[in-house]
Scaffold this motif. Structure first.
Motif, PDB file in Angstrom:
ATOM      1  N   TYR A  61       0.813  -1.217   0.000  1.00 35.78           N
ATOM      2  CA  TYR A  61       0.000   0.000   0.000  1.00 35.78           C
ATOM      3  C   TYR A  61       0.849   1.271   0.000  1.00 35.78           C
ATOM      4  O   TYR A  61       0.578   2.203  -0.752  1.00 35.78           O
ATOM      5  CB  TYR A  61      -0.919  -0.009   1.222  1.00 35.78           C
ATOM      6  N   ARG A 241      -1.803   3.703  -8.660  1.00 33.48           N
ATOM      7  CA  ARG A 241      -2.577   3.060  -7.599  1.00 33.48           C
ATOM      8  C   ARG A 241      -2.789   1.587  -7.911  1.00 33.48           C
ATOM      9  O   ARG A 241      -3.204   1.225  -9.000  1.00 33.48           O
ATOM     10  CB  ARG A 241      -3.934   3.736  -7.432  1.00 33.48           C
ATOM     11  N   HIS A 245      -4.797  -0.066  -3.139  1.00 39.72           N
ATOM     12  CA  HIS A 245      -5.053   1.358  -2.932  1.00 39.72           C
ATOM     13  C   HIS A 245      -6.531   1.666  -3.143  1.00 39.72           C
ATOM     14  O   HIS A 245      -7.177   2.341  -2.334  1.00 39.72           O
ATOM     15  CB  HIS A 245      -4.235   2.201  -3.920  1.00 39.72           C
ATOM     16  N   ARG A 246      -7.064   1.194  -4.264  1.00 39.65           N
ATOM     17  CA  ARG A 246      -8.456   1.514  -4.599  1.00 39.65           C
ATOM     18  C   ARG A 246      -9.418   0.881  -3.609  1.00 39.65           C
ATOM     19  O   ARG A 246     -10.455   1.450  -3.271  1.00 39.65           O
ATOM     20  CB  ARG A 246      -8.757   1.065  -6.025  1.00 39.65           C
ATOM     21  N   LYS A 249      -9.033   3.067  -0.247  1.00 41.20           N
ATOM     22  CA  LYS A 249      -9.439   4.465  -0.334  1.00 41.20           C
ATOM     23  C   LYS A 249     -10.702   4.681  -1.156  1.00 41.20           C
ATOM     24  O   LYS A 249     -11.286   5.756  -1.128  1.00 41.20           O
ATOM     25  CB  LYS A 249      -8.301   5.309  -0.931  1.00 41.20           C
ATOM     26  N   TYR A 255      -4.322   6.600 -10.389  1.00 41.59           N
ATOM     27  CA  TYR A 255      -3.195   7.244  -9.721  1.00 41.59           C
ATOM     28  C   TYR A 255      -3.693   8.050  -8.520  1.00 41.59           C
ATOM     29  O   TYR A 255      -4.894   8.311  -8.376  1.00 41.59           O
ATOM     30  CB  TYR A 255      -2.447   8.184 -10.673  1.00 41.59           C
ATOM     31  N   GLU A 256      -2.763   8.438  -7.677  1.00 43.17           N
ATOM     32  CA  GLU A 256      -3.038   9.408  -6.623  1.00 43.17           C
ATOM     33  C   GLU A 256      -1.794  10.268  -6.459  1.00 43.17           C
ATOM     34  O   GLU A 256      -0.708   9.921  -6.962  1.00 43.17           O
ATOM     35  CB  GLU A 256      -3.402   8.724  -5.310  1.00 43.17           C
TER      36      GLU A 256
END
Length: 331
Positions: A61, A241, A245-246, A249, A255-256
């Motif tokens: 992560y 990401r 990640h997805r 969040k 992406y972030e």
């Protein structure tokens, strides 16, 4: 002959298999718990990363974001010290080694690398995923308390990333002083929050007091021109990401943006940028607004218009964190 795999791609590939056999929901729950713990008080005698499952989830992560933030800081530092290449590197509080990967992405070649951390499971996993990376294959992964008792061997470069927030005031001071005593260059990265910036400024002041010159992001080694409590200096790095990640969040973007604050300093001569873009440029019809930190030191908003010719084109391409003006002819 096959072209070498870029470090970022190699790291993503190494991380991809970490969660095999770990149910996605369990991995997400582990990350959420660890994030919550990291936002609280962290006694140095009680590592948060307790076992391989914890480390695997958190590395998958957080490691890409840490890598991209540290690499961005190192690239700015490298621009200010052209021709210099670290002959050795120590990563303090390095966990699974994101900063060691970032150093290998910034400077080619192999060098002695030591990663120090209190969490043995993190070190073990770092060693595992670095096994196929030539620049890190022979790295030392060493358990060590990070704080007042820390003893560092002489080295060219010390990195300290996302560590100061875990320490007491006294341990932060001891760590920065130990890094300054051991290294020719020090790069410190913290979260891009007001508190993270405050910790970076404290470290910056101690490095200057120890005889270091600031190479980046500041174009000077004088006091920061930001009035305390009014704003904070930070930058942004784009991170691909993963599905984890997805899941944690939410959202579907690929992406972030990782916000971070940093300081890079050296005991040898540096060539800092004439000024640096400290906010995202505002592109308007026929003009670009650039918020700059300048050598004086001062903060200034510059307006670059079409009549500036090639400089206007450069301004439209400028990004948050870039040096300004760009090197080379601008017309």
């Amino acid at each position: 002959m096959n072209a070498p795999v870029p470090p970022a791609d190699s790291l993503r590939a190494a991380l991809a298999g970490l969660l095999d056999g770990l149910p996605p929901r369990q991995a997400a729950q582990a990350v959420e718990r660890l994030i919550s713990n990291y936002r609280g008080d962290t006694p140095t005698h009680a590592p948060i990363l307790r076992d391989r499952a914890d480390v695997a989830a958190y590395a998958a992560y957080r490691m890409p974001a840490t890598f991209e933030a540290v690499r961005s800081a190192l690239e700015a530092f490298a621009e200010a010290v052209p021709g210099w290449v670290p002959g050795s590197h120590t990563d303090v509080g390095g966990g699974t080694g994101a900063a060691a990967w970032a150093v290998s992405a910034t400077w080619d070649g192999e060098r002695p690398v030591t990663v120090l951390d209190w969490a043995e499971p993190a070190l073990a996993l770092g060693r595992e995923i670095a096994a196929d990376r030539p620049a890190l294959r022979d790295a030392r992964w060493q358990r060590s308390r990070i704080g007042a008792a820390l003893a560092l061997e002489s080295t060219d470069l010390v990195t300290v990333s996302y560590v100061l927030n875990e320490l007491t005031d006294a341990d932060r001071t001891a760590l920065v002083d130990a890094a300054a005593a051991a290294a020719r260059a020090v790069v410190i990265v913290e979260p891009g929050t007001p508190d993270g910036y405050a910790r970076v400024i404290e470290a910056r002041d101690r490095l200057i007091g120890a005889g270091f010159r600031i190479a980046a992001p500041c174009p000077h080694s004088a006091a920061c021109p930001i009035a305390p409590g009014t704003d904070w200096c930070h930058f942004s790095a784009r991170v691909s990401r993963s599905s984890l990640h997805r899941q944690v969040k939410g959202g579907s973007l690929a992406y972030e943006d990782e916000k971070f604050s940093y300081v890079a300093a050296a005991r040898f001569p540096v060539e800092p940028a004439p000024s640096r873009v400290v906010r995202r440029p505002q592109i308007r019809k026929g003009q670009v607004l650039l918020d700059l930190c300048e050598t004086e030191p001062s903060l200034r908003r510059a307006t670059v218009t079409k009549r500036h010719g090639d400089l206007y084109k450069a301004a439209r391409d400028a990004d948050w964190g870039d040096p300004w003006p760009p090197s080379g002819p601008t017309g």
